[in-house]
Write a protein that holds these residues in place. Structure first.
Motif, mmCIF file in Angstrom:
data_model
loop_
_atom_site.group_PDB
_atom_site.id
_atom_site.type_symbol
_atom_site.label_atom_id
_atom_site.label_comp_id
_atom_site.label_asym_id
_atom_site.label_seq_id
_atom_site.Cartn_x
_atom_site.Cartn_y
_atom_site.Cartn_z
ATOM 1 N N LYS A 126 0.831 -1.205 0.000
ATOM 2 C CA LYS A 126 0.000 0.000 0.000
ATOM 3 C C LYS A 126 0.866 1.257 0.000
ATOM 4 C CE LYS A 126 -3.584 2.501 2.473
ATOM 5 N NZ LYS A 126 -4.440 2.598 3.683
ATOM 6 N N VAL A 127 1.990 1.210 0.699
ATOM 7 C CA VAL A 127 2.916 2.347 0.705
ATOM 8 C C VAL A 127 3.378 2.642 -0.718
ATOM 9 C CG1 VAL A 127 5.216 3.120 1.429
ATOM 10 C CG2 VAL A 127 3.697 2.026 3.085
ATOM 11 N N GLY A 128 3.700 1.590 -1.470
ATOM 12 C CA GLY A 128 4.103 1.774 -2.853
ATOM 13 C C GLY A 128 3.000 2.395 -3.692
ATOM 14 N N MET A 129 1.778 1.904 -3.525
ATOM 15 C CA MET A 129 0.642 2.402 -4.292
ATOM 16 C C MET A 129 0.391 3.881 -4.029
ATOM 17 S SD MET A 129 -3.350 1.214 -4.054
ATOM 18 C CE MET A 129 -3.450 1.852 -2.374
ATOM 19 N N MET A 130 0.450 4.295 -2.759
ATOM 20 C CA MET A 130 0.109 5.666 -2.399
ATOM 21 C C MET A 130 1.069 6.684 -2.999
ATOM 22 S SD MET A 130 -1.164 5.246 1.548
ATOM 23 C CE MET A 130 -1.753 6.926 1.638
ATOM 24 N N GLN A 187 10.449 -4.351 -0.287
ATOM 25 C CA GLN A 187 9.733 -3.078 -0.318
ATOM 26 C C GLN A 187 10.002 -2.352 -1.635
ATOM 27 O OE1 GLN A 187 7.648 -0.406 2.094
ATOM 28 N NE2 GLN A 187 7.354 -0.816 -0.082
ATOM 29 N N ASN A 188 11.239 -2.395 -2.096
ATOM 30 C CA ASN A 188 11.574 -1.775 -3.372
ATOM 31 C C ASN A 188 10.743 -2.381 -4.507
ATOM 32 O OD1 ASN A 188 13.389 -0.114 -5.154
ATOM 33 N ND2 ASN A 188 13.891 -2.145 -5.925
ATOM 34 N N ASP A 189 10.585 -3.692 -4.487
ATOM 35 C CA ASP A 189 9.757 -4.344 -5.508
ATOM 36 C C ASP A 189 8.309 -3.890 -5.401
ATOM 37 O OD1 ASP A 189 9.135 -6.641 -7.505
ATOM 38 O OD2 ASP A 189 7.799 -7.022 -5.817
ATOM 39 N N LEU A 190 7.830 -3.720 -4.166
ATOM 40 C CA LEU A 190 6.440 -3.326 -3.966
ATOM 41 C C LEU A 190 6.214 -1.843 -4.279
ATOM 42 C CD1 LEU A 190 5.619 -5.393 -0.764
ATOM 43 C CD2 LEU A 190 5.107 -5.941 -3.161
ATOM 44 N N TYR A 208 -9.095 -2.236 -7.406
ATOM 45 C CA TYR A 208 -8.296 -2.402 -6.198
ATOM 46 C C TYR A 208 -9.099 -2.175 -4.930
ATOM 47 C CZ TYR A 208 -4.340 -2.459 -9.376
ATOM 48 O OH TYR A 208 -3.477 -2.787 -10.384
ATOM 49 N N GLY A 209 -10.393 -2.064 -5.082
ATOM 50 C CA GLY A 209 -11.250 -1.925 -3.917
ATOM 51 C C GLY A 209 -11.189 -0.533 -3.327
#
Length: 309
Positions: A126-130, A187-190, A208-209
């Motif tokens: 979620k951190v990556g998405m934001m 985390q880097n991948d995400l 993604y809801g």
């Protein structure tokens, strides 16, 4: 050669699942990186040391971000998580910077929580998405080059601090650095999965809801900057004194290095490993070994040493 091939059967990985099923992606990354029980054990032991480093890491990261106009300008954009006043001319005590420091401290503390739970990896995703602006009232897109550089700074500071610790034996340092490195690279991948176009034939139009606000996951608050963010950064930096070794006072008795490894533990008259590295911020790196951590170390010493070698 033929017997070697038979002993290592090729595993099948469903490509589509890597882009549509987060749990499948995490399982693949864990397998590829050999992230397992020994890494979790090292993270449990190392969490006390890592958490002690967080205030200094946060200050170092934000000094970096405010040192370049291309990274600082992101903090001049209104964030949905911050409704307070915003300075046009930024410094480390600007309201929006202090707010972001709270969240970074809470996030780094989250990295010290339980990686055996899928929720741990879901939040990192979620951190990556934001950071791509998805699901935000005021979309904020941070270009990946700055994300990668920021993660590199975090890893660099943590690695140096752990490897320079005066009490930890070298095998223990190696185990912690390896395990922490795997978490940071996952985390880097995400982060990158939200930036690159790989697999988009599977994700185009994917729902993604409901996008929850920052710090929330599945309707539950998993990141609390007021609880986990510690003291305000301004107060922390105000009491810091430049040039103080972060490990001064952390060794009450001489620590004998293992045979053949006389340089593993610096002597009392040694040079501070952080001299010139981070100024006043690193005074907050002072780490004291508790009896509970020492007991865990004594109980697991031979096992971790064997796995780390």
């Amino acid at each position: 050669m033929s017997s070697f091939k038979k002993s290592l059967p090729m595993q099948h990985i469903d490509r589509k699942s890597l882009y549509t099923d987060l749990e499948a992606r995490i399982r693949y990354l864990h397998s590829f990186l050999d992230f397992g029980a020994s890494d979790i054990e090292a993270l449990v032991i190392g969490s006390k040391y890592i958490q002690a480093l967080i205030p200094a890491v946060v200050n170092i990261v934000y000094k970096k971000l405010l040192n370049y106009d291309i990274t600082a300008r992101a903090f001049q954009t209104r964030s949905t998580a911050f409704e307070g006043p915003m300075d046009e001319v930024l410094d480390e005590d600007s309201p929006q910077i202090l707010h972001r420091k709270y969240f970074l401290r809470a996030y780094l503390k989250k990295l010290c929580s339980d990686p055996t739970q899928m929720e741990f990896w879901e939040y990192l995703d979620k951190v990556g998405m934001m950071h791509t602006g998805i699901g935000r009232t005021y979309p904020l897109h941070i270009e990946y080059i700055h994300i990668g550089a920021g993660l590199a700074v975090i890893q660099d500071v943590l690695n140096e601090a752990i490897l320079s610790h005066p009490r930890l034996q070298l095998p223990r340092k190696i185990a912690i650095v390896k395990a922490l490195g795997k978490v940071i690279w996952i985390q880097n991948d995400l982060f990158t999965k939200w930036y690159v176009h790989d697999g988009e034939e599977f994700t185009d139009g994917m729902d993604y809801g409901e996008i929850e606000k920052e710090g929330w996951l599945h309707g539950k608050k998993v990141l609390d900057p007021e609880r986990d963010g510690g003291a305000p950064a301004a107060a922390a930096s105000a009491s810091a004194t430049a040039g103080v070794c972060p490990f001064s006072g952390s060794v009450t008795d001489p620590v004998e290095p293992p045979a053949g490894d006389e340089k593993a533990v610096p002597s009392g008259g040694g040079v501070c490993p952080f001299s010139g590295a981070g100024g006043a911020d690193l005074e907050k790196l002072n780490i004291h070994d508790g009896d509970d951590v020492k007991k865990v170390e004594d109980d697991t010493k031979s096992d971790v040493t064997e796995k780390a070698q």
